[in-house]
Design a protein around this motif. Sequence first.
Motif, short mmCIF file in Angstrom:
data_model
loop_
_atom_site.label_atom_id
_atom_site.label_comp_id
_atom_site.label_asym_id
_atom_site.label_seq_id
_atom_site.Cartn_x
_atom_site.Cartn_y
_atom_site.Cartn_z
N ALA A 115 38.61 50.06 31.33
CA ALA A 115 38.89 49.03 32.68
C ALA A 115 37.82 49.00 33.56
CB ALA A 115 40.08 49.41 33.37
N VAL A 116 36.77 50.10 33.54
CA VAL A 116 35.69 50.12 34.36
C VAL A 116 34.71 50.89 33.54
CG1 VAL A 116 36.45 52.07 35.70
CG2 VAL A 116 34.63 50.67 36.62
N THR A 117 33.37 50.35 33.77
CA THR A 117 32.26 51.13 33.19
C THR A 117 31.17 50.78 34.03
OG1 THR A 117 31.38 49.58 31.46
CG2 THR A 117 32.79 51.22 30.79
N THR A 118 30.18 51.78 34.19
CA THR A 118 29.04 51.70 34.94
C THR A 118 27.66 51.98 34.57
OG1 THR A 118 29.46 53.98 36.09
CG2 THR A 118 30.62 51.96 37.01
N PHE A 119 27.64 52.49 33.32
CA PHE A 119 26.16 52.68 32.73
C PHE A 119 25.45 51.53 32.09
CE2 PHE A 119 27.04 57.63 31.87
CZ PHE A 119 27.32 57.84 33.19
N ASN A 120 25.61 50.42 32.63
CA ASN A 120 25.29 48.93 32.25
C ASN A 120 24.96 48.22 33.14
OD1 ASN A 120 28.51 50.05 31.54
ND2 ASN A 120 28.58 48.58 33.07
N GLU A 121 24.17 47.36 32.71
CA GLU A 121 23.58 46.19 34.00
C GLU A 121 24.87 45.52 34.44
OE1 GLU A 121 18.99 45.71 32.39
OE2 GLU A 121 20.59 44.49 31.55
N TYR A 122 25.71 45.16 33.57
CA TYR A 122 26.95 44.32 34.11
C TYR A 122 28.08 44.96 33.54
CZ TYR A 122 24.04 39.95 35.02
OH TYR A 122 23.10 39.20 35.70
N ALA A 123 29.45 44.57 33.90
CA ALA A 123 30.40 45.09 33.52
C ALA A 123 31.84 44.21 33.79
CB ALA A 123 30.80 46.39 34.44
N VAL A 124 32.55 44.17 32.76
CA VAL A 124 33.92 43.09 32.84
C VAL A 124 34.73 44.56 33.26
CG1 VAL A 124 35.59 42.23 31.80
CG2 VAL A 124 33.22 41.60 31.11
N VAL A 125 35.34 44.24 34.48
CA VAL A 125 36.33 45.10 35.24
C VAL A 125 37.60 44.52 35.50
CG1 VAL A 125 36.11 46.76 37.15
CG2 VAL A 125 33.92 46.14 36.11
N ALA A 126 38.65 45.67 35.47
CA ALA A 126 39.97 44.97 36.11
C ALA A 126 40.14 45.01 37.56
CB ALA A 126 40.88 46.05 35.82
N GLU A 127 40.90 44.10 37.90
CA GLU A 127 40.76 43.78 39.42
C GLU A 127 41.20 45.21 40.23
OE1 GLU A 127 42.78 40.64 42.34
OE2 GLU A 127 43.95 41.11 40.70
N ASN A 128 41.80 45.74 39.71
CA ASN A 128 42.37 46.98 40.44
C ASN A 128 41.30 48.17 40.49
OD1 ASN A 128 42.85 47.95 37.64
ND2 ASN A 128 44.78 48.73 38.35
N ARG A 129 40.06 48.19 39.71
CA ARG A 129 39.12 49.15 39.81
C ARG A 129 37.93 48.78 40.48
NH1 ARG A 129 42.61 49.89 35.91
NH2 ARG A 129 42.60 51.85 34.74
N VAL A 130 38.18 47.65 41.54
CA VAL A 130 37.13 47.38 42.50
C VAL A 130 37.65 47.28 43.89
CG1 VAL A 130 35.85 45.99 40.75
CG2 VAL A 130 37.34 44.91 42.21
N THR A 131 36.95 47.68 44.89
CA THR A 131 37.37 47.42 46.61
C THR A 131 35.98 46.93 47.02
OG1 THR A 131 38.26 49.69 46.05
CG2 THR A 131 37.90 48.83 48.46
N PRO A 132 36.37 45.94 47.80
CA PRO A 132 35.15 45.32 48.69
C PRO A 132 34.61 46.39 49.31
CG PRO A 132 37.38 44.06 48.85
CD PRO A 132 37.53 45.42 48.33
N LEU A 133 33.11 46.21 49.40
CA LEU A 133 32.22 47.24 50.21
C LEU A 133 32.57 47.19 51.56
CD1 LEU A 133 29.73 49.24 49.36
CD2 LEU A 133 28.52 47.21 50.21
#
Length: 351
Positions: A115-133
Amino acid sequence: MSVTFRAAVLHELNRPLSIETVEAPPLAAGQLLVKLAYSGVCHSQVMEARGGRGPDRYLPHMLGHEGSGVVVEIGGGVTKVKRGDRVILGWIKGQGADTQGVRYASGERVINAGAVTTFNEYAVVAENRVTPLPAGLPMDVAVLFGCALPVGAGIVINIAKPQPGATLAIFGLGGIGLAALMACKLFACNQVIAVDVEAAKLKMATELGATTVIDASRIDPVEEIRRLTGGLGVDYAIESAGLTRVIEQAFDATRRFGGLCVFASHPRSGEKIALDPFELICGKRILGTWGGDSKPERDIELLAGLYRDGKLPLDAMFTRRYKLDEINEALDDLEHRRSVRPLIEIDPSLR
């Protein structure tokens, strides 16, 4: 929106990750597309890449679970963020849609992802794996809010909650251990003892507020902690070294009749810890934690405020920065304790 980009892919355990071009699938409901600015590297990724979690049925797949970036596109039903928002990516589930893993394309091959990966230039992410900065939080420091900080600081703030005059020991001074150490400064602890085998990390621990440091490569940390606490042991022991013997040491260093040992590390698959049951009936407690019991929407803003107030000197954790092409070097440095928390610069121009 079709996007192709570079990503680090694990094809075989105990082999270097491959940097290759992949294509993102169309967004499903509850997903968003993020352009990555930075990624952190956690021991969990070392475990995955080196086979420490046992057989891997998802190969080939992408890695990484703490990062920061900018939302490029949102799927149906996403309300938590909008296009152009700066976000923190992390593995701890927050509010929003919890979607399935993602399947990217690399030529004729399918590349799996969670649902989240970060060793990449872009990522398709689930809504519940992001938080506004949060306001005032730099994009590079923000990666620590995806894993190391909510886990390490969360153990202290959400679980231990040490009372004034408490004694506390931290075993393992990686990202989680140092985050826990910083959080101890928010409480009126009498003793904060830091344990590791690396002189550089012990020096850092002293600078970050440890009252005593113990080089476990030179002396028995359990015996030394008992000596420092009048034979009792500490009120709280936090373990984040990722070794079964260190979990056992942390438990042994915890006092009877109410002492608490909390561990957040992940030893190799199949390993077991051995505890004396008599210590348990004497009132010692041991507890594992899933993400420091943190809730992203609550705790990230709290921790960001502490950072802005100068109470969490998080920049000290980044002992070296790497490019995405250097991801294997970053993993090696973390595995062999040459780096506290590698920072991968994917697109530092994003602000």
